[in-house]
Design an enzyme around this catalytic site. Structure first.
Site, PDB file in Angstrom:
ATOM      1  N   GLY A   1      51.636  68.510  -6.136  1.00  0.00           N
ATOM      2  CA  GLY A   1      51.132  68.661  -4.766  1.00  0.00           C
ATOM      3  C   GLY A   1      52.149  68.427  -3.682  1.00  0.00           C
TER       4      GLY A   1
ATOM      5  N   GLU B   1      53.936  66.182 -11.730  1.00  0.00           N
ATOM      6  CA  GLU B   1      53.756  67.603 -12.075  1.00  0.00           C
ATOM      7  C   GLU B   1      53.988  68.516 -10.881  1.00  0.00           C
ATOM      8  OE1 GLU B   1      49.591  67.410 -12.832  1.00  0.00           O
ATOM      9  OE2 GLU B   1      49.855  66.806 -14.894  1.00  0.00           O
TER      10      GLU B   1
ATOM     11  N   ARG C   1      54.882  73.955  -6.933  1.00  0.00           N
ATOM     12  CA  ARG C   1      55.413  74.620  -5.748  1.00  0.00           C
ATOM     13  C   ARG C   1      56.812  74.133  -5.399  1.00  0.00           C
ATOM     14  NH1 ARG C   1      51.859  76.420  -1.719  1.00  0.00           N
ATOM     15  NH2 ARG C   1      50.329  74.933  -2.502  1.00  0.00           N
TER      16      ARG C   1
ATOM     17  N   CYS D   1      43.764  97.854   1.184  1.00  0.00           N
ATOM     18  CA  CYS D   1      42.658  98.301   2.036  1.00  0.00           C
ATOM     19  C   CYS D   1      41.763  97.149   2.455  1.00  0.00           C
ATOM     20  CB  CYS D   1      41.883  99.392   1.323  1.00  0.00           C
ATOM     21  SG  CYS D   1      42.907 100.834   1.093  1.00  0.00           S
ATOM     22  N   GLU D   2      42.294  96.273   3.258  1.00  0.00           N
ATOM     23  CA  GLU D   2      41.579  95.134   3.816  1.00  0.00           C
ATOM     24  C   GLU D   2      42.229  94.861   5.161  1.00  0.00           C
ATOM     25  OE1 GLU D   2      39.495  92.660   2.245  1.00  0.00           O
ATOM     26  OE2 GLU D   2      39.538  93.478   0.206  1.00  0.00           O
TER      27      GLU D   2
ATOM     28  N   TYR E   1      52.841  80.561  -6.322  1.00  0.00           N
ATOM     29  CA  TYR E   1      51.456  81.022  -6.118  1.00  0.00           C
ATOM     30  C   TYR E   1      51.394  82.392  -5.440  1.00  0.00           C
ATOM     31  CZ  TYR E   1      50.569  76.166  -7.289  1.00  0.00           C
ATOM     32  OH  TYR E   1      50.556  74.967  -7.929  1.00  0.00           O
TER      33      TYR E   1
HETATM   34  N1  LLP Z   1      48.876  69.372 -11.350  1.00  0.00           N
HETATM   35  C1  LLP Z   1      47.613  69.815 -11.257  1.00  0.00           C
HETATM   36  C2  LLP Z   1      46.585  69.207 -12.076  1.00  0.00           C
HETATM   37  C3  LLP Z   1      47.295  70.856 -10.374  1.00  0.00           C
HETATM   38  O1  LLP Z   1      46.039  71.278 -10.273  1.00  0.00           O
HETATM   39  C4  LLP Z   1      48.314  71.437  -9.593  1.00  0.00           C
HETATM   40  C5  LLP Z   1      48.022  72.537  -8.661  1.00  0.00           C
HETATM   41  C6  LLP Z   1      49.623  70.957  -9.746  1.00  0.00           C
HETATM   42  C7  LLP Z   1      49.870  69.914 -10.628  1.00  0.00           C
HETATM   43  C8  LLP Z   1      50.784  71.521  -8.981  1.00  0.00           C
HETATM   44  O2  LLP Z   1      50.646  71.396  -7.609  1.00  0.00           O
HETATM   45  P1  LLP Z   1      51.870  71.831  -6.648  1.00  0.00           P
HETATM   46  O3  LLP Z   1      53.005  70.863  -6.885  1.00  0.00           O
HETATM   47  O4  LLP Z   1      52.254  73.201  -7.031  1.00  0.00           O
HETATM   48  O5  LLP Z   1      51.297  71.757  -5.290  1.00  0.00           O
HETATM   49  N2  LLP Z   1      46.984  78.441  -4.999  1.00  0.00           N
HETATM   50  C9  LLP Z   1      47.297  77.387  -4.055  1.00  0.00           C
HETATM   51  C10 LLP Z   1      47.764  76.136  -4.761  1.00  0.00           C
HETATM   52  C11 LLP Z   1      46.781  75.638  -5.783  1.00  0.00           C
HETATM   53  C12 LLP Z   1      47.300  74.448  -6.539  1.00  0.00           C
HETATM   54  C13 LLP Z   1      46.479  74.165  -7.717  1.00  0.00           C
HETATM   55  N3  LLP Z   1      46.859  73.036  -8.482  1.00  0.00           N
HETATM   56  C14 LLP Z   1      48.353  77.916  -3.081  1.00  0.00           C
HETATM   57  O6  LLP Z   1      48.691  79.073  -3.143  1.00  0.00           O
HETATM   58  O7  LLP Z   1      48.804  77.182  -2.203  1.00  0.00           O
END
Ligand code: LLP
Length: 449
Positions: free
Chosen positions: A263, A305, A308, A375-376, A404
């Site tokens: 996150g 984890e 992004r 088409c949106e 993502y």
């Molecule tokens: N761990 C778990 C359990 C997660 O659900 C996620 C992301 C991560 C790690 C990694 O999070 P990150 O470091 O990537 O923020 N589609 C959305 C983001 C959804 C994230 C879902 N879970 C976007 O495009 O911003």
């Protein structure tokens, strides 16, 4: 294409912290990444093209590992959250950097195993893992299954009843911590669909007692995505440690691993500041050390984890401007991609920036709407983008496009998904070919084609 180019200082790029580490501008104003002229790559491979800078990916893996080691005295591990992006080349690169991998589906697990990712370093997440996916994970003997709910625990306990080597598991809890991010990206609140509510913990511990094929190793939580504030991470560690203490005191269970999830935020526009992995790791490490001391726990293994923050900055999306439209107060640039390859603006109101790849440091002359081809009406990739006067045929480069985007891509309007290249030191490697029209009918039943 492999020729390296004379480059000027990277500082000429506005918002240099949004671009890959190797990004530069040559004396002709052309954007260079990984020693390659990106407009030339776009013309050679076609657009939309997603370009990844190997140096930036490796560097972000190393930074997170170093930050965690510096911030915490116990054992540490960084797992790349592969939902941000996964393909065979990336799985191999992540394995090569020594990170673990989080998967959230049978498909991600399949790609990881196919790429030769060591199963022991794979953890599986998901709030709705099917029996088939659990069986797939068990037969691959992956490092950990992160249990989301009591039904999953029941199925796993039954599937592993006669297993000789118990399957390591962790419990994902919903820590009831609100994070300051888009509502779609919050996951740590008590009413979230993710994780065990704290009042289900006793039932889970009871069920684990009579599950000889499962071995509880860790506790996990994930607060959400695109977080910049570190306070929620410290609060999360506190809840995880409270939970570990409860499991120890009531059930004699020992938690050896604390997984704080991902996150960590990434800047998308020049006004957003970079996120400091060292500050984040130090905060997590300090909170964990302090809470362990208070409760008399030996230091557990600390896992994070990030998804992004490992891949976003390494990726640049390249599009061709295929048409323009001048309205009284608006000028549209129509590009050959959009919500099919990057649905984030339409889904979350996500903001991006862009430059013209061959006039990368030219001053802005107009404010344009960069409209996708789908088409949106909501398919506008960038609102109010300042650009030099753009013409049909110009190549548009959008930074911070690695996370993502492709992993959420679709073939909406039956538009094939983009090709993906990796660049490094003037060399370019096609790591995923562009989808073809034949691919679009490849799944149709034989008598229908
Ligand atoms: N761990 C778990 C359990 C997660 O659900 C996620 C992301 C991560 C790690 C990694 O999070 P990150 O470091 O990537 O923020 N589609 C959305 C983001 C959804 C994230 C879902 N879970 C976007 O495009 O911003």
């Amino acid at each position: 294409m492999n020729a390296s180019h004379t480059t000027r200082k990277r500082a000429a790029l506005l918002g240099a912290h949004l671009w890959p580490l190797t990004a530069a501008i040559d004396e002709g104003g052309r954007l260079i990444i990984g020693g390659c002229n990106v407009a030339e790559l776009a013309r050679q491979y076609g657009t939309p093209l997603y370009l990844f800078d190997e140096v930036t990916i490796r560097e972000s893996c190393r930074t997170w590992c170093a930050a965690l080691t510096a911030g915490y005295q116990g054992e540490t591990a960084v797992h790349y959250a592969s939902k941000a992006l996964l393909n065979s080349a990336l799985a191999r690169l992540i394995a090569d950097e020594g990170l673990g991998l989080d998967v959230v589906s049978g498909g991600e697990l399949y790609v990881a195993l196919h790429a030769g990712f060591p199963p022991q370093r794979i953890y599986m997440h998901g709030n709705a893992k099917t029996r088939a996916e659990l069986e797939q994970a068990l037969s691959a003997e992956i490092g950990q299954i992160i249990v989301d709910n009591l039904d999953e625990l029941e199925i796993l306990a039954n599937l592993t009843l006669y297993r000789l080597r118990p399957q390591p598991v962790a419990l994902r809890i919903a820590p009831d911590i609100a994070a300051d991010t888009h509502a779609h990206m919050q996951t740590g609140h008590a009413t979230s669909k993710f994780g065990l509510p704290l009042d289900a913990l006793d039932a889970a511990a009871e069920r684990l007692r009579t599950a000889p094929g499962l071995r509880l190793l860790g506790l996990h939580a994930h607060l959400g995505s695109q977080l910049f504030d570190l306070d929620p991470y410290a609060a999360e560690i506190e809840v995880l440690l409270d939970t570990a203490a409860r499991l120890r005191d009531r059930y004699g269970l020992t938690i050896q691993e604390i997984n704080a999830g991902g996150g960590m935020g990434v800047p998308y526009t020049a006004d957003q500041k970079p996120f400091d992995p060292y500050a984040c790791a130090a905060r997590l490490g300090e909170a964990l050390t302090c809470r362990c001391r208070e409760r008399g726990f030996p230091l557990p293994r600390l896992v994070i984890e990030p998804g992004r923050s490992i891949i976003a900055r390494a990726g640049v999306a390249l599009y061709t401007i295929v048409a323009t439209k001048n309205l009284p107060h608006t000028r549209f640039l129509h590009i050959d991609g959009g919500m099919g390859d990057n649905i984030r603006p339409a889904l979350y109101g996500a903001r991006y920036t862009a430059v013209l790849a061959e006039q990368a440091n030219a001053p802005a002359e107009e404010i344009v709407e960069i409209a996708g081809r789908y088409c949106e009406s909501g398919d506008v990739l960038i609102h109010a983008a300042p650009l030099p006067r753009a013409r049909v045929g110009d190549i548009l480069a959008v930074p911070v496009a690695g996370a993502y985007t492709l992993s959420m891509a679709s073939t909406y309007n039956l538009t094939p998904r983009p090709a993906v290249v990796m660049v490094n030191s003037g060399n370019v490697r096609l790591i995923q070919r562009r989808e073809t029209y034949e691919d679009l009918i490849a799944r149709d039943a034989r008598d229908e084609t």
